[in-house]
Design a protein around this motif. Structure first.
Motif, PDB file in Angstrom:
ATOM      1  N   ARG A  90      -4.592  -1.649  -2.442  1.00 46.08           N
ATOM      2  CA  ARG A  90      -3.968  -0.447  -2.884  1.00 46.08           C
ATOM      3  C   ARG A  90      -2.504  -0.952  -3.136  1.00 46.08           C
ATOM      4  NH1 ARG A  90      -7.676   2.216  -5.970  1.00 46.08           N
ATOM      5  NH2 ARG A  90      -9.104   2.942  -4.704  1.00 46.08           N
ATOM      6  N   SER A 127     -10.356  -2.869  -4.175  1.00 46.25           N
ATOM      7  CA  SER A 127      -8.862  -2.904  -4.828  1.00 46.25           C
ATOM      8  C   SER A 127      -7.946  -2.892  -3.480  1.00 46.25           C
ATOM      9  CB  SER A 127      -8.784  -1.236  -5.499  1.00 46.25           C
ATOM     10  OG  SER A 127      -9.552  -0.962  -6.449  1.00 46.25           O
ATOM     11  N   TRP A 154      -2.237  -2.960 -12.652  1.00 52.82           N
ATOM     12  CA  TRP A 154      -3.305  -3.200 -11.581  1.00 52.82           C
ATOM     13  C   TRP A 154      -4.007  -4.246 -11.424  1.00 52.82           C
ATOM     14  CZ3 TRP A 154      -6.329   2.128 -12.692  1.00 52.82           C
ATOM     15  CH2 TRP A 154      -5.310   3.300 -12.538  1.00 52.82           C
ATOM     16  N   GLY A 185      -3.942  -6.337  -7.953  1.00 52.23           N
ATOM     17  CA  GLY A 185      -4.422  -5.781  -7.038  1.00 52.23           C
ATOM     18  C   GLY A 185      -5.908  -5.418  -6.961  1.00 52.23           C
ATOM     19  N   LYS A 186      -6.616  -5.783  -8.335  1.00 50.65           N
ATOM     20  CA  LYS A 186      -8.053  -5.644  -8.308  1.00 50.65           C
ATOM     21  C   LYS A 186      -8.644  -6.763  -8.536  1.00 50.65           C
ATOM     22  CE  LYS A 186      -8.088  -0.918  -9.229  1.00 50.65           C
ATOM     23  NZ  LYS A 186      -9.220   0.030  -8.884  1.00 50.65           N
ATOM     24  N   LYS A 194     -10.366  -7.598 -14.463  1.00 52.03           N
ATOM     25  CA  LYS A 194     -10.646  -8.559 -13.527  1.00 52.03           C
ATOM     26  C   LYS A 194     -10.765 -10.092 -14.026  1.00 52.03           C
ATOM     27  CE  LYS A 194     -12.457  -5.319  -9.977  1.00 52.03           C
ATOM     28  NZ  LYS A 194     -12.098  -5.571  -8.886  1.00 52.03           N
ATOM     29  N   GLY A 247       2.393  -5.035  -7.978  1.00 56.55           N
ATOM     30  CA  GLY A 247       2.053  -5.519  -8.986  1.00 56.55           C
ATOM     31  C   GLY A 247       2.698  -5.589 -10.300  1.00 56.55           C
ATOM     32  N   TRP A 283      -1.082  -4.020  -3.634  1.00 59.68           N
ATOM     33  CA  TRP A 283      -0.881  -4.942  -4.650  1.00 59.68           C
ATOM     34  C   TRP A 283      -1.234  -3.942  -5.945  1.00 59.68           C
ATOM     35  CZ3 TRP A 283       1.835  -9.354  -4.424  1.00 59.68           C
ATOM     36  CH2 TRP A 283       1.904  -9.928  -3.275  1.00 59.68           C
ATOM     37  N   GLN A 284      -1.912  -3.072  -5.982  1.00 56.67           N
ATOM     38  CA  GLN A 284      -2.122  -2.344  -6.945  1.00 56.67           C
ATOM     39  C   GLN A 284      -0.893  -1.390  -7.541  1.00 56.67           C
ATOM     40  OE1 GLN A 284      -5.395   0.535  -6.570  1.00 56.67           O
ATOM     41  NE2 GLN A 284      -5.107   1.204  -8.968  1.00 56.67           N
ATOM     42  N   LYS A 285      -0.212  -0.984  -6.447  1.00 63.81           N
ATOM     43  CA  LYS A 285       0.787   0.265  -6.577  1.00 63.81           C
ATOM     44  C   LYS A 285       2.257  -0.405  -6.537  1.00 63.81           C
ATOM     45  CE  LYS A 285      -2.557   3.818  -5.866  1.00 63.81           C
ATOM     46  NZ  LYS A 285      -3.025   5.360  -4.881  1.00 63.81           N
TER      47      LYS A 285
END
Length: 267
Positions: free
Chosen positions: A143, A141, A154, A157-158, A82, A150, A145-147
């Motif tokens: 999710r 998180s 990650w 999204g984090k 981050k 992105g 944007w993380q999965k």
């Protein structure tokens, strides 16, 4: 010692030592020789207890969390980062992204480790000697944007602003000789969502420091988020996503309570 970082009425920011609801100015160097002075402070705002130079985060580091996410136990720590601008203060709002929109924002209560001395290639036997202290963290998180959005990483999204609340205090390492025995829970709107203990980590704190410092210098002020236990919103049935008006509380026995309200970003 319980170290805090606070804002005073004149707008200045300093470190202090909290003793029975009183705050005394911290003297010396936080990453060197520091000491409690006799100067009593009157803070107007409590800030995140450190300003990280880097934030390393570990995914899937609790056995039961890996199971609830349907993931195999990792062979090596799953590492992402981050940006320092993602840090949020105790009581500061978690902002739901609206410019890059997300309605799938999740909480992840975690133990955070603060490195106090420059280290590289340390052994797991010596790793805890490099820890300044511990605090509570929330690895917020998004999710989607993380999965999905992105690009296979990650970090986006984090790493939105306010997605790394830290606090309320930094408890020095001498008060927590064993970081693997700490009860941890996350409470959302008064309901316990996560309840576990740091002994369920796949890779304990000492192993994480040894791994992260391998061929890599960890500078003083590096923060390590050590992973989250089971009970995240994404694994709930039905899934639970944070919404404006929610209140998220991360509690770690021996450290304290990190509270943050949830608001929508002003787009």
């Amino acid at each position: 010692m319980e170290i805090v970082r606070v804002e005073l009425a004149d707008g200045s920011i300093c470190y202090g030592v909290e003793v029975v609801n009183r705050v005394y100015r911290l003297g010396g160097d936080l990453y060197g020789d520091y000491f409690q002075t006799e100067e009593l402070l009157n803070p107007v705002r409590r800030l995140a207890p450190v300003e990280p130079v880097a934030i390393y985060c570990i995914g899937l580091n609790y056995r039961e969390h890996a199971e609830e996410m349907g993931s195999a136990l990792p062979e090596y720590p799953v590492v992402f980062m981050k940006g320092p601008a993602s840090v949020q203060d105790p009581q500061g709002p978690i902002l739901l992204p609206r410019h890059l929109h997300s309605d799938q924002v999740d909480y992840e209560g975690e133990l955070a480790v603060v490195i106090g001395k420059r280290c590289k290639n340390v052994s797991k036997e010596e790793a805890l000697d490099y820890v300044l202290g511990y605090t509570c963290a929330n690895d917020v998180s998004a999710r989607d944007w993380q999965k999905q959005h992105g690009g296979g990483q990650w970090i986006k999204g984090k790493g939105f602003d306010t997605f790394c609340p830290l606090g309320p205090v930094l408890v020095t390492a001498d008060q927590i000789p064993d970081p693997q025995i700490l009860p941890l829970r996350t409470i959302v709107n008064g309901k316990i969502r996560q309840e576990s203990w740091t002994g369920d980590m796949i890779f304990p704190v000492a192993e994480l420091i040894a791994f992260l410092s391998g061929s890599t210098t960890l500078l003083p002020g590096t923060v390590i988020l050590t992973g989250t236990p089971p009970g995240v919103g994404a694994a709930a049935k039905p899934p639970y996503c944070l919404k404006p008006g929610d209140e998220v509380r991360v509690e770690i026995t021996g450290i304290g309570v990190l509270d943050n309200p949830v608001e929508a970003e002003c787009s």
